[in-house]
Design a protein around this motif. Structure first.
Motif, PDB file in Angstrom:
ATOM      1  N   GLY A 163       5.652  15.393  22.852  1.00 28.82           N
ATOM      2  CA  GLY A 163       6.177  14.882  24.110  1.00 28.82           C
ATOM      3  C   GLY A 163       6.881  13.551  23.980  1.00 28.82           C
ATOM      4  O   GLY A 163       7.514  13.090  24.937  1.00 28.82           O
ATOM      5  N   SER A 164       6.804  12.937  22.803  1.00 31.12           N
ATOM      6  CA  SER A 164       7.292  11.568  22.632  1.00 31.12           C
ATOM      7  C   SER A 164       8.645  11.476  21.954  1.00 31.12           C
ATOM      8  O   SER A 164       9.224  10.392  21.895  1.00 31.12           O
ATOM      9  CB  SER A 164       6.284  10.755  21.808  1.00 31.12           C
ATOM     10  N   VAL A 165       9.154  12.578  21.428  1.00 28.87           N
ATOM     11  CA  VAL A 165      10.387  12.515  20.635  1.00 28.87           C
ATOM     12  C   VAL A 165      11.611  12.577  21.547  1.00 28.87           C
ATOM     13  O   VAL A 165      12.419  11.648  21.589  1.00 28.87           O
ATOM     14  CB  VAL A 165      10.408  13.643  19.579  1.00 28.87           C
ATOM     15  N   VAL A 166      11.782  13.662  22.272  1.00 31.08           N
ATOM     16  CA  VAL A 166      12.837  13.737  23.288  1.00 31.08           C
ATOM     17  C   VAL A 166      12.225  13.194  24.570  1.00 31.08           C
ATOM     18  O   VAL A 166      11.635  13.923  25.353  1.00 31.08           O
ATOM     19  CB  VAL A 166      13.334  15.182  23.478  1.00 31.08           C
ATOM     20  N   ALA A 167      12.377  11.893  24.776  1.00 22.65           N
ATOM     21  CA  ALA A 167      11.639  11.231  25.861  1.00 22.65           C
ATOM     22  C   ALA A 167      12.523  10.414  26.790  1.00 22.65           C
ATOM     23  O   ALA A 167      12.012   9.729  27.676  1.00 22.65           O
ATOM     24  CB  ALA A 167      10.541  10.341  25.274  1.00 22.65           C
ATOM     25  N   LEU A 168      13.833  10.431  26.602  1.00 21.59           N
ATOM     26  CA  LEU A 168      14.780   9.797  27.526  1.00 21.59           C
ATOM     27  C   LEU A 168      14.568   8.306  27.693  1.00 21.59           C
ATOM     28  O   LEU A 168      14.996   7.721  28.685  1.00 21.59           O
ATOM     29  CB  LEU A 168      14.711  10.473  28.912  1.00 21.59           C
ATOM     30  N   GLY A 169      13.918   7.662  26.731  1.00 17.40           N
ATOM     31  CA  GLY A 169      13.629   6.241  26.848  1.00 17.40           C
ATOM     32  C   GLY A 169      12.553   5.932  27.861  1.00 17.40           C
ATOM     33  O   GLY A 169      12.333   4.765  28.187  1.00 17.40           O
ATOM     34  N   ALA A 170      11.841   6.955  28.343  1.00 18.27           N
ATOM     35  CA  ALA A 170      10.853   6.751  29.406  1.00 18.27           C
ATOM     36  C   ALA A 170       9.525   6.230  28.898  1.00 18.27           C
ATOM     37  O   ALA A 170       8.675   5.834  29.697  1.00 18.27           O
ATOM     38  CB  ALA A 170      10.626   8.069  30.154  1.00 18.27           C
ATOM     39  N   LEU A 171       9.318   6.228  27.568  1.00 18.84           N
ATOM     40  CA  LEU A 171       8.024   5.819  27.017  1.00 18.84           C
ATOM     41  C   LEU A 171       8.093   4.515  26.239  1.00 18.84           C
ATOM     42  O   LEU A 171       7.059   4.019  25.793  1.00 18.84           O
ATOM     43  CB  LEU A 171       7.475   6.932  26.106  1.00 18.84           C
ATOM     44  N   GLY A 172       9.294   3.968  26.056  1.00 18.48           N
ATOM     45  CA  GLY A 172       9.406   2.720  25.318  1.00 18.48           C
ATOM     46  C   GLY A 172      10.722   2.610  24.575  1.00 18.48           C
ATOM     47  O   GLY A 172      11.595   3.483  24.679  1.00 18.48           O
ATOM     48  N   VAL A 173      10.860   1.532  23.819  1.00 21.13           N
ATOM     49  CA  VAL A 173      12.058   1.272  23.023  1.00 21.13           C
ATOM     50  C   VAL A 173      11.756   1.660  21.576  1.00 21.13           C
ATOM     51  O   VAL A 173      10.877   1.074  20.941  1.00 21.13           O
ATOM     52  CB  VAL A 173      12.472  -0.207  23.098  1.00 21.13           C
ATOM     53  N   VAL A 174      12.473   2.633  21.063  1.00 26.39           N
ATOM     54  CA  VAL A 174      12.261   3.116  19.702  1.00 26.39           C
ATOM     55  C   VAL A 174      13.011   2.210  18.736  1.00 26.39           C
ATOM     56  O   VAL A 174      14.239   2.126  18.771  1.00 26.39           O
ATOM     57  CB  VAL A 174      12.731   4.572  19.549  1.00 26.39           C
ATOM     58  N   THR A 175      12.272   1.524  17.881  1.00 26.48           N
ATOM     59  CA  THR A 175      12.897   0.583  16.941  1.00 26.48           C
ATOM     60  C   THR A 175      13.082   1.163  15.549  1.00 26.48           C
ATOM     61  O   THR A 175      13.869   0.640  14.757  1.00 26.48           O
ATOM     62  CB  THR A 175      12.052  -0.698  16.831  1.00 26.48           C
ATOM     63  N   ALA A 176      12.362   2.232  15.210  1.00 29.02           N
ATOM     64  CA  ALA A 176      12.530   2.877  13.908  1.00 29.02           C
ATOM     65  C   ALA A 176      12.154   4.348  14.031  1.00 29.02           C
ATOM     66  O   ALA A 176      11.299   4.719  14.846  1.00 29.02           O
ATOM     67  CB  ALA A 176      11.677   2.205  12.833  1.00 29.02           C
ATOM     68  N   VAL A 177      12.802   5.164  13.230  1.00 30.89           N
ATOM     69  CA  VAL A 177      12.567   6.609  13.213  1.00 30.89           C
ATOM     70  C   VAL A 177      12.380   7.037  11.770  1.00 30.89           C
ATOM     71  O   VAL A 177      13.170   6.666  10.898  1.00 30.89           O
ATOM     72  CB  VAL A 177      13.742   7.379  13.841  1.00 30.89           C
ATOM     73  N   THR A 178      11.342   7.814  11.506  1.00 32.98           N
ATOM     74  CA  THR A 178      11.139   8.393  10.188  1.00 32.98           C
ATOM     75  C   THR A 178      11.627   9.831  10.213  1.00 32.98           C
ATOM     76  O   THR A 178      11.205  10.627  11.059  1.00 32.98           O
ATOM     77  CB  THR A 178       9.658   8.345   9.783  1.00 32.98           C
ATOM     78  N   LEU A 179      12.555  10.145   9.308  1.00 34.23           N
ATOM     79  CA  LEU A 179      13.236  11.429   9.306  1.00 34.23           C
ATOM     80  C   LEU A 179      12.929  12.219   8.040  1.00 34.23           C
ATOM     81  O   LEU A 179      12.812  11.646   6.947  1.00 34.23           O
ATOM     82  CB  LEU A 179      14.757  11.220   9.392  1.00 34.23           C
ATOM     83  N   ASP A 180      12.843  13.532   8.167  1.00 34.52           N
ATOM     84  CA  ASP A 180      12.775  14.403   7.001  1.00 34.52           C
ATOM     85  C   ASP A 180      14.121  14.370   6.283  1.00 34.52           C
ATOM     86  O   ASP A 180      15.180  14.430   6.921  1.00 34.52           O
ATOM     87  CB  ASP A 180      12.479  15.843   7.419  1.00 34.52           C
ATOM     88  N   VAL A 181      14.090  14.291   4.961  1.00 30.41           N
ATOM     89  CA  VAL A 181      15.316  14.305   4.172  1.00 30.41           C
ATOM     90  C   VAL A 181      15.188  15.322   3.048  1.00 30.41           C
ATOM     91  O   VAL A 181      14.103  15.838   2.772  1.00 30.41           O
ATOM     92  CB  VAL A 181      15.652  12.913   3.593  1.00 30.41           C
ATOM     93  N   GLU A 182      16.282  15.604   2.403  1.00 30.67           N
ATOM     94  CA  GLU A 182      16.326  16.533   1.277  1.00 30.67           C
ATOM     95  C   GLU A 182      17.345  16.032   0.270  1.00 30.67           C
ATOM     96  O   GLU A 182      18.151  15.149   0.582  1.00 30.67           O
ATOM     97  CB  GLU A 182      16.693  17.937   1.751  1.00 30.67           C
ATOM     98  N   PRO A 183      17.343  16.567  -0.951  1.00 29.84           N
ATOM     99  CA  PRO A 183      18.348  16.127  -1.924  1.00 29.84           C
ATOM    100  C   PRO A 183      19.762  16.388  -1.415  1.00 29.84           C
ATOM    101  O   PRO A 183      20.016  17.358  -0.691  1.00 29.84           O
ATOM    102  CB  PRO A 183      18.030  16.974  -3.160  1.00 29.84           C
ATOM    103  N   THR A 184      20.682  15.520  -1.801  1.00 32.74           N
ATOM    104  CA  THR A 184      22.056  15.634  -1.333  1.00 32.74           C
ATOM    105  C   THR A 184      22.664  16.979  -1.713  1.00 32.74           C
ATOM    106  O   THR A 184      22.269  17.605  -2.704  1.00 32.74           O
ATOM    107  CB  THR A 184      22.913  14.487  -1.877  1.00 32.74           C
ATOM    108  N   TYR A 185      23.643  17.430  -0.948  1.00 31.92           N
ATOM    109  CA  TYR A 185      24.275  18.723  -1.181  1.00 31.92           C
ATOM    110  C   TYR A 185      25.726  18.662  -0.729  1.00 31.92           C
ATOM    111  O   TYR A 185      26.146  17.752  -0.001  1.00 31.92           O
ATOM    112  CB  TYR A 185      23.530  19.834  -0.433  1.00 31.92           C
ATOM    113  N   ALA A 186      26.501  19.634  -1.166  1.00 37.88           N
ATOM    114  CA  ALA A 186      27.917  19.717  -0.810  1.00 37.88           C
ATOM    115  C   ALA A 186      28.128  20.741   0.300  1.00 37.88           C
ATOM    116  O   ALA A 186      27.359  21.687   0.461  1.00 37.88           O
ATOM    117  CB  ALA A 186      28.755  20.094  -2.028  1.00 37.88           C
ATOM    118  N   VAL A 187      29.188  20.540   1.075  1.00 33.96           N
ATOM    119  CA  VAL A 187      29.563  21.439   2.169  1.00 33.96           C
ATOM    120  C   VAL A 187      31.073  21.640   2.104  1.00 33.96           C
ATOM    121  O   VAL A 187      31.823  20.712   1.781  1.00 33.96           O
ATOM    122  CB  VAL A 187      29.164  20.840   3.538  1.00 33.96           C
TER     123      VAL A 187
END
Length: 425
Positions: A163-187
């Motif tokens: 409930g906290s990720v897509v929250a429209l700024g209604a729960l606070g100010v997000v100062t940092a986000v930890t994201l899933d990453v993967e090895p670089t790739y070509a497109v």
């Protein structure tokens, strides 16, 4: 409050909304905490790519807009967990460059690399691909300054996380986000032109699944889908697309748009960050002077939505620049447009004429909302809580979460009153 006080004469990216509350440009996370703790009302402000009063406070004397634009971009990769912690206010384009330098990548990007990570996540912004969720689905954790000014972390697996990720700024100010990453790739990116309506109707699943990321551009005229943009992680793109023709020159999806601003086409492979977006970071994305709307329709109703919008084509034509159709995979995030179901996102790039655009939106919503379509939170729509409530089965849970986190509605505003209910909680 510091020396970064802005004057209430600044506008959003599109120039159609002038902020009424004062703007404070935070210099550090500690400064964000100080600003939040010292104000009655607060709204976070990122790259200003929302087209409404989502991030504003109507009573300019009642609060402050905390801009994260001046916080330095930080990207720290943990190779063991395959995650990266990034500054919330950073633009995706800057984050992508930093990741690429370290040999890492994100699984998807939106069409604009200019938008902020925290803002895109909070509104459910997305790229495309039948197997790709919205950008918010890559979030593993959020650092959030709450209404008391304290910094807290909510992580995947926590009771309140979905409930906290897509929250429209209604729960606070997000100062940092930890994201899933993967090895670089070509497109590689290939563009096809002239896909007839009949071919799309008969082969929708094949067309939208023909590449890692697929975008269909139309003006709802009789000539059908004018451009199909295929972004492939494979070495080869389809050699045939139901009668559509491979473009031999670079194309812009907007009539008269400068092709120098779009990412490389004609099958030339390149790094993910230079192909997954539609636009290059150093250029004005799309046309700049425009309004945007978007509705995420349950996948099973995609062809019905197409038929209804074709019937509205002449009515939309005077204010429509182009529409884009993309697919987004289902997720578990409560206020996400793709919560619980695969969707096809129908995007509208309008001329920047609010009165004329908002005059046509009721007809668009009358066609799409009965199909279960959910509006993109950061773009133009007219639906209010009575129309939206049946579309989000976890909205009562979000209201309860908001009541626990921010009972005094420090992060409330008129927009949230309209879409969540004035007495939410």
């Amino acid at each position: 409050m510091g020396t970064g006080t802005g004057r209430p004469s600044e506008t959003n990216w599109a120039g159609n909304h002038r902020y009424r509350a004062r703007i404070e440009r935070a210099r550090s996370v500690e400064h964000v905490q100080e600003l939040v703790a010292g104000a009655r009302r607060v709204r976070p402000l990122g790259s200003r790519h929302s087209f409404t009063d989502l991030t504003d406070i109507t009573d300019a004397d009642d609060g402050v807009l905390v801009s994260l634009a001046d916080l330095p971009t930080g990207v720290t990769v943990d190779a063991g967990s395959r995650r990266a912690r990034v500054t919330g206010g950073a633009a995706y384009g800057d984050v992508a460059v930093a990741l690429e330098r370290q040999g890492w990548a994100l699984g998807n990007l939106a069409s604009l690399p200019h938008i902020s990570v925290a803002g895109a996540v909070a509104t459910g912004t997305h790229g495309s691909g039948v197997g790709n969720g919205s950008l918010a689905t890559a979030v593993a954790a959020l650092d959030v300054v709450g209404p008391d000014g304290e910094l807290r972390t909510v992580a995947r697996g926590d009771a309140d996380f979905e409930g906290s990720v897509v929250a429209l700024g209604a729960l606070g100010v997000v100062t940092a986000v930890t994201l899933d990453v993967e090895p670089t790739y070509a497109v590689r990116q290939d563009v096809y032109t002239g896909l007839a309506w009949a071919a799309l109707v008969e082969n929708l699943d094949v067309v939208t699944g023909s590449a890692y990321s697929v975008s269909l551009f139309t003006r709802w005229r009789e000539d059908g889908i004018e451009q199909v943009w295929l972004k492939s992680r494979a070495d080869e793109a389809p050699t045939e697309l139901f009668g559509a023709r491979a473009a031999t020159t670079d194309l812009h999806m907007l009539e008269g748009g400068a092709t120098a601003s779009v990412t490389a086409q004609r099958g030339a492979p390149g790094p993910w960050l230079e192909r997954l977006p539609h636009f290059r970071p150093g250029f004005t994305p799309s046309r700049g002077e425009e309004l945007q709307s978007e509705y995420l329709v349950p996948r099973e109703h995609a062809l019905t939505a197409v038929a209804r919008l074709r019937a509205l084509g002449e009515r939309m034509a005077p204010v429509l620049q182009v529409s884009e159709l993309r697919t987004v995979a289902a997720d578990r995030l409560w206020l996400s447009g793709a919560h619980g179901r695969d969707v096809i996102a129908v995007h509208f790039t309008w001329v920047r004429d609010p009165a004329r655009v908002y005059a046509v939106l009721p007809a668009v919503e009358a066609a799409l909302l009965p199909l279960g379509a959910r509006p993109h939170w950061g773009k133009c729509f007219v639906a209010r809580v009575l129309e939206l409530e049946p579309l989000y089965d976890r909205l009562p849970d979000f209201r309860a979460l908001r009541e626990r986190v921010d009972p005094a509605r420090v992060f409330g505003n008129a927009f949230l009153d309209r879409v969540l209910g004035r007495d939410a909680g």
